[in-house]
Design an enzyme around this catalytic site. Sequence first.
Site, PDB file in Angstrom:
ATOM      1  N   GLU A 184    -100.605 116.216  -3.038  1.00 40.84           N
ATOM      2  CA  GLU A 184    -100.714 116.852  -1.717  1.00 40.84           C
ATOM      3  C   GLU A 184    -100.684 115.816  -0.589  1.00 40.84           C
ATOM      4  O   GLU A 184    -101.542 115.794   0.289  1.00 40.84           O
ATOM      5  CB  GLU A 184    -101.994 117.695  -1.636  1.00 40.84           C
ATOM      6  CG  GLU A 184    -102.027 118.826  -2.646  1.00 40.84           C
ATOM      7  CD  GLU A 184    -103.200 119.766  -2.466  1.00 40.84           C
ATOM      8  OE1 GLU A 184    -103.041 120.980  -2.677  1.00 40.84           O
ATOM      9  OE2 GLU A 184    -104.287 119.293  -2.080  1.00 40.84           O
ATOM     10  N   GLU A 253     -99.644 124.731  -7.803  1.00 39.02           N
ATOM     11  CA  GLU A 253    -100.963 125.340  -7.628  1.00 39.02           C
ATOM     12  C   GLU A 253    -100.815 126.727  -7.018  1.00 39.02           C
ATOM     13  O   GLU A 253    -100.659 126.867  -5.803  1.00 39.02           O
ATOM     14  CB  GLU A 253    -101.878 124.471  -6.753  1.00 39.02           C
ATOM     15  CG  GLU A 253    -102.295 123.168  -7.415  1.00 39.02           C
ATOM     16  CD  GLU A 253    -103.329 122.406  -6.606  1.00 39.02           C
ATOM     17  OE1 GLU A 253    -103.939 123.001  -5.675  1.00 39.02           O
ATOM     18  OE2 GLU A 253    -103.523 121.206  -6.883  1.00 39.02           O
TER      19      GLU A 253
END
Length: 887
Positions: A184, A253
Amino acid sequence: MGTSSVSKFLTLFVMLLIVGSKLIHCTVTYDKKAIIIDGQRKILISGSIHYPRSTPDMWEDLVQKAKYGGLDVIDTYVFWNVHEPSPGNYNFEDRFDLVRFIKTVQKVGLYVHLRIGPYVCAEWNFGGFPVWLKYVPGISFRTDNGPFKAAMQGFTQKIVQMMKAERLFQSQGGPIIFSQIENEYGPESRAFGAAGHSYVNWAAQMAVGLNTGVPWVMCKEDDAPDPVINACNGFYCDAFSPNKPYKPTMWTEAWSGWFTEFGGSFHHRPVQDLAFAVARFIQKGGSFVNYYMYHGGTNFGRSAGGPFITTSYDYDAPIDEYGLIREPKYGHLKELHRAIKLCEHELVSSDPTTTSLGTYQQAHVFSSGKRSCAAFLANYHTESAARVMFNNMHYVLPPWSISILPDCRNVVFNTAKVGVQTSHVEMLPTGSRLFSWETYDEDISSLGATSRMTTLGLMEQINVTRDTTDYLWYITRHFIFHTHAFEISESSILKNPCGFQCQYQSIRIISSRWTRAYSNRGVSRACSSCLHQWAIFRHAFQDYFLNRSAFGTRENRKFTFTGPANLRAGTNRIALLSIAVGLPNVGVHYETWKTGILGPVMLHGLNQGNKDLTWQQWSYRVGLKGEAMNLISPNGASSVDWIQGSLATGQQPLKWYKAYFDAPGGNEPLALDMRSMGKGLVWINGQSIGRYWLTYAKGDCSSCSYSGTFRPPKCQLGCGYPTQRWYHVPRSWLKPKQNLLVIFEELGGDASKISLVKRSTTHVCADSFEHHPAIENYTTESNGESTRMLHEAKVHLRCALGQSISVIKFASFGTPTGTCGSFQEGTCHAPNSLSVVEKKCIGRESCMVAISNSNFGADPCPSVLKKLSVEAVCSTVSDTTRPNTRR
């Protein structure tokens, strides 16, 4: 050598060549449509299970349940801080045995996505980085920085070498098909600019250069350089496209719920919306979906980050914190996975053709040949169902739903129609008594004498503790010459008209965790005007008596605490206890964020004006005296004189409690009910089950709808109740007899009301309409033609392992109303409903009842769409009396 022997030798040699060739040439590649493993094009369904958040004895059961739920891959982060707690010293034991975890996944028959990072975020303490990394000279995290890159490369190489040594990469015949570098990074990359871009390129080149033989992934990083695949994280990823047209569309995710923080509510994501999001992603060309989390588990010890993240990391996942299946989330997603796999050939072989079926309706059609066709029919309206025409047939689409048709004709699954059971679990008494309670007061009388560091001014907490403990004492010391204490004369104290010093003499502390202060005058009466709005957890003590406490939130970590000072003429001493609740895990340069008492520390209300204590001489004591004496271990606990007595009258702060208990029978997961306590830490046989804190959940729990865009505040549960009341006790940590329970209580509580409970499925419900698609009835021949119809809907009931159905509380075939726990007969009801269900289900672990007129005799209401609603009680049975089960 005879002819026969030569023939046998040649046969064996050829077989070895074939096997060796397969071992050497296991490959993982990709194109824009699919993940390609050993030449087979696949749509992969994955789920996150973090090995440190469960125990090794739980791993195989968790992975087996994931496989039974339709998963192909298990995804896990690698947690640097637990593996390298100090530079060059590694720990891969017990819950941190990464190799054992991966081999467990391999044994069950699933693939692995190994997200090395080594930054993980994950609501984990310090984002997974070891705290010692912060003190490497010249370091700057996650940017083009030499010291950081050297440390990161060293750990990444360590993990890759371990995996290679165990032959765990798919290129070696192992289960690891992907690895992730970084995590991320998009927001940081934008913040760092050119340095961030340079760092991303370096990280990609470093990872690819390790020659694992499997692809590398970067999630939430649009600039992921070739050949690294960029991937999406979020509640929805149907709008995501990879940064190159030849890369697969991966969702690393898919958030199954959301994390919970102390003082907040539980965030529930309806399975209808989660299934809708996944189906929407697949219909847009997605080829890899990972549920974050599939099993969330527990933040044992001090592993929770944030700060303020709860010990439970349940995440509303399909398998709950304790390892029990959460229905209907698990079962509904399982049926979704079956439906997707039925369409797999078409999905990996063709691009979709999108056709409008209405203002909010679309058809996505995949066709790879004359007889090969799969379709996804979507209705994006959030309130209204739609009747659409597709391939000359009518279909009714509920709001915010997608129907899947593997043959472009028969609906085998609709995301909004839940036909699986709902399971209700409860915390029940175990009958295991906590006995031999004793207490021990944390020693604060010798604070000044035992402090080991003295400085002018306030020090940042982690610089002192290096995160070896949650606790740090800040102490102003009185020396013989009185040069380091502050003096207050009787004439300098302003008198309060209400007769006690409260409103005017006060101490004001600015800090970023949680602090206490003690006073040599004891606890005075407090008037409400003494206290301000507090924003972060603190306790204030003056000279060793409790004065006041305050706390804050994850959103507002820094706060100002103001409380009465209770001053006296002469020398006054102050001790402040700062208590960490987990280090930050995300944010640009969060390694530079400060923890502890930041200052200023001010005394207000003196005749000569305010007194700034910030730059006085302060002493520090790291940790608790009980920690230093190792009271949590059996040997340490026996080294001090504990006090026996009434626990109910001993509700004091900074107190240790000790008791023993025997392990209860059965195999149900266990937990401690801590509802009577305040805040602290708890250990079982020396193992920390985590931080407990009985804060009450704030939020809006008034409504929840599956339709429409989901965000965590949308569906909240538990408002007005303790955020976390029960704390997981792994059975593998227990002995049959004399298990040691040790508690450190910070606020004060009634330990006599603590109890050991078991988590059990108490009843199950099923509620399904006739003609609901029964996906298990659907098969196709090799030519793609469907061979069986889908319209014999069935209700399935299943208790947990070791249980059987003992009572049918409700059964109605007709038009029943209500939901699980509150079913009622409708205007139409087959009178034999109860007897039919009882005959098929009583005494069984699981059963199946077809929803048909033939099963219930005459049609109770012709021309009406009927359903069967059932509620059953599950009861534990012994191994010797357990009946034959029906699977």
